[in-house]
Design a protein around this motif. Structure first.
Motif, short mmCIF file in Angstrom:
data_model
loop_
_atom_site.label_atom_id
_atom_site.label_comp_id
_atom_site.label_asym_id
_atom_site.label_seq_id
_atom_site.Cartn_x
_atom_site.Cartn_y
_atom_site.Cartn_z
N VAL A 1 0.84 -1.21 0.00
CA VAL A 1 0.00 0.00 0.00
C VAL A 1 0.87 1.25 0.00
O VAL A 1 0.58 2.23 -0.71
N ARG A 2 1.95 1.25 0.77
CA ARG A 2 2.85 2.41 0.82
C ARG A 2 3.49 2.64 -0.55
O ARG A 2 3.57 3.79 -1.03
N THR A 3 3.95 1.59 -1.19
CA THR A 3 4.59 1.72 -2.49
C THR A 3 3.59 2.19 -3.55
O THR A 3 3.91 3.03 -4.39
N LYS A 4 2.38 1.64 -3.49
CA LYS A 4 1.35 2.05 -4.45
C LYS A 4 1.05 3.54 -4.31
O LYS A 4 0.88 4.26 -5.31
N LYS A 5 0.99 4.04 -3.09
CA LYS A 5 0.74 5.47 -2.88
C LYS A 5 1.87 6.31 -3.45
O LYS A 5 1.63 7.39 -4.00
N GLN A 6 3.10 5.82 -3.34
CA GLN A 6 4.24 6.55 -3.90
C GLN A 6 4.09 6.67 -5.43
O GLN A 6 4.38 7.72 -6.01
N PHE A 7 3.64 5.61 -6.06
CA PHE A 7 3.38 5.67 -7.50
C PHE A 7 2.25 6.67 -7.80
O PHE A 7 2.35 7.48 -8.72
N ASP A 8 1.19 6.61 -7.01
CA ASP A 8 0.04 7.48 -7.26
C ASP A 8 0.37 8.95 -7.05
O ASP A 8 -0.25 9.83 -7.67
N ASP A 9 1.34 9.23 -6.20
CA ASP A 9 1.72 10.61 -5.93
C ASP A 9 2.62 11.20 -7.01
O ASP A 9 2.87 12.41 -7.03
N ASP A 10 3.10 10.36 -7.91
CA ASP A 10 3.96 10.82 -9.00
C ASP A 10 3.10 11.43 -10.10
O ASP A 10 2.32 10.73 -10.76
N LEU A 11 3.20 12.72 -10.30
CA LEU A 11 2.35 13.42 -11.27
C LEU A 11 2.88 13.36 -12.70
O LEU A 11 2.20 13.80 -13.63
N ASP A 12 4.05 12.81 -12.88
CA ASP A 12 4.64 12.75 -14.22
C ASP A 12 3.85 11.84 -15.14
O ASP A 12 3.58 12.17 -16.29
N GLN A 13 3.45 10.67 -14.63
CA GLN A 13 2.64 9.71 -15.38
C GLN A 13 3.18 9.43 -16.78
O GLN A 13 2.44 9.38 -17.77
N GLY A 14 4.48 9.28 -16.87
CA GLY A 14 5.09 8.87 -18.12
C GLY A 14 5.45 9.97 -19.08
O GLY A 14 5.91 9.70 -20.19
N GLN A 15 5.27 11.24 -18.70
CA GLN A 15 5.55 12.33 -19.63
C GLN A 15 7.03 12.41 -20.02
O GLN A 15 7.36 12.60 -21.19
N LEU A 16 7.92 12.27 -19.05
CA LEU A 16 9.35 12.32 -19.36
C LEU A 16 9.75 11.15 -20.26
O LEU A 16 10.52 11.31 -21.21
N ILE A 17 9.21 9.98 -19.95
CA ILE A 17 9.49 8.80 -20.78
C ILE A 17 8.98 9.02 -22.19
O ILE A 17 9.66 8.71 -23.18
N TRP A 18 7.78 9.56 -22.30
CA TRP A 18 7.18 9.78 -23.63
C TRP A 18 8.02 10.76 -24.46
O TRP A 18 8.24 10.54 -25.65
N GLN A 19 8.46 11.82 -23.83
CA GLN A 19 9.29 12.79 -24.55
C GLN A 19 10.58 12.14 -25.05
O GLN A 19 11.03 12.39 -26.18
N ALA A 20 11.18 11.29 -24.22
CA ALA A 20 12.40 10.60 -24.62
C ALA A 20 12.14 9.63 -25.77
O ALA A 20 12.93 9.54 -26.72
N LEU A 21 11.01 8.93 -25.71
CA LEU A 21 10.67 7.98 -26.77
C LEU A 21 10.35 8.70 -28.08
O LEU A 21 10.70 8.20 -29.16
N ARG A 22 9.70 9.86 -27.98
CA ARG A 22 9.44 10.63 -29.19
C ARG A 22 10.75 11.10 -29.83
O ARG A 22 10.90 11.10 -31.06
N ARG A 23 11.71 11.49 -29.01
CA ARG A 23 13.01 11.90 -29.54
C ARG A 23 13.69 10.72 -30.25
O ARG A 23 14.32 10.89 -31.30
N LYS A 24 13.55 9.54 -29.67
CA LYS A 24 14.13 8.33 -30.29
C LYS A 24 13.50 8.09 -31.66
O LYS A 24 14.20 7.81 -32.64
N LEU A 25 12.18 8.20 -31.74
CA LEU A 25 11.51 8.02 -33.02
C LEU A 25 11.89 9.11 -34.02
O LEU A 25 12.05 8.84 -35.21
N ASP A 26 12.02 10.33 -33.53
CA ASP A 26 12.42 11.43 -34.42
C ASP A 26 13.79 11.15 -35.04
O ASP A 26 14.03 11.51 -36.21
N ARG A 27 14.66 10.50 -34.29
CA ARG A 27 15.99 10.17 -34.81
C ARG A 27 15.95 8.98 -35.75
O ARG A 27 16.60 8.97 -36.80
N GLU A 28 15.19 7.95 -35.37
CA GLU A 28 15.29 6.66 -36.04
C GLU A 28 14.16 6.36 -37.02
O GLU A 28 14.36 5.62 -37.99
#
Length: 248
Positions: free
Chosen positions: A215-242
């Motif tokens: 439950v504590r770990t799940k709350k830590q995930f839920d408190d993260d407001l990024d929700q994949g935005q940084l990952i998505w930006q990095a993946l878009r850059r990868k696609l832009d290159r490749e």
């Protein structure tokens, strides 16, 4: 600013969804020409972007995506067919969940193996714990058909307010307020399934953390407001290159 606060243009959504298709192919999460990723277009009418039937995910481009209505019927000129029956699941969820701007469905080996089990996603690892209590379960009813309105109601019921759904004996599904969020959830739900079947394959007893730690770990995930935005930006850059042609 919330994930759904901005109103992206149709072209921006086309590029986002095309990127998601390419990434599904890149990470080996496709079923040849089957399954769908869809996103709702802005406006009051029910219009969605979806893949043309017959293209591999690695072939999808922004311009090849087809606008369909809530019944999966094309609402633009297209030289490619669409698969209305395949849009049944997406249609039901889009119409019932205003926050589900994007819906992704997969038929991966790991996802289908877990979908064949009764215990769903087990909290065996930190990645798995992110989905603790956040994934619904829909019992198998055969191939989803566009004339089975009652199953649509049960799909919506079983998804509830969850971020994902295990389709028994079928596969995985995630929803998101953005393409980025839905992809983030699909990628890590897939990883959770891979971890689970790999751990089960060892044949040794599996350790599950205490309820308090889960439950504590799940709350830590839920408190993260990024929700994949940084990952998505990095993946878009990868696609832009490749694979820059995904924007075409």
């Amino acid at each position: 600013m919330s994930l759904a606060s901005a109103a992206p243009t149709e072209q921006a959504l086309r590029e986002e969804l095309a990127a998601a298709y390419r990434l599904m192919a890149l990470f080996n999460m496709t079923d040849l020409v089957y399954t769908h990723l869809s996103v709702r277009l802005p406006g009051e009418s029910h219009r969605y972007l979806v893949n043309p039937y017959g293209l591999l995910f690695e072939e999808i481009t922004a311009s090849s995506l087809v606008i369909v209505d809530a019944d999966g019927q094309p609402r633009q000129e297209t030289s490619w067919p669409v698969n209305p029956a395949g849009f049944v699941i997406h249609s039901a969820i889009h119409r019932s969940r205003p926050d589900a701007a994007c819906v992704m469905h997969s038929h991966t080996v790991a996802g289908m193996v877990v979908a064949a089990q009764d215990q769903k996603i087990l909290p065996l690892n930190q990645m798995n714990i992110e989905f603790y209590g956040a994934v619904g379960f829909h019992g198998y009813e055969g191939i989803a058909a566009d004339d089975n309105l009652s199953e649509r109601e049960r799909l919506v019921r079983d998804l509830g307010n969850h971020c994902g759904l295990i389709l028994q004996n079928h596969g995985l599904l995630t929803v998101g307020a953005t393409v980025a969020q839905a992809f983030y959830r699909m990628y890590y739900m897939e990883q959770a399934c891979r971890i689970q079947i790999a751990a089960q394959a060892t044949g040794v007893p599996l350790h599950i953390p205490s309820e308090e730690k889960i439950v504590r770990t799940k709350k830590q995930f839920d408190d993260d407001l990024d929700q994949g935005q940084l990952i998505w930006q990095a993946l878009r850059r990868k696609l832009d290159r490749e694979q820059p042609d995904y924007k075409d």
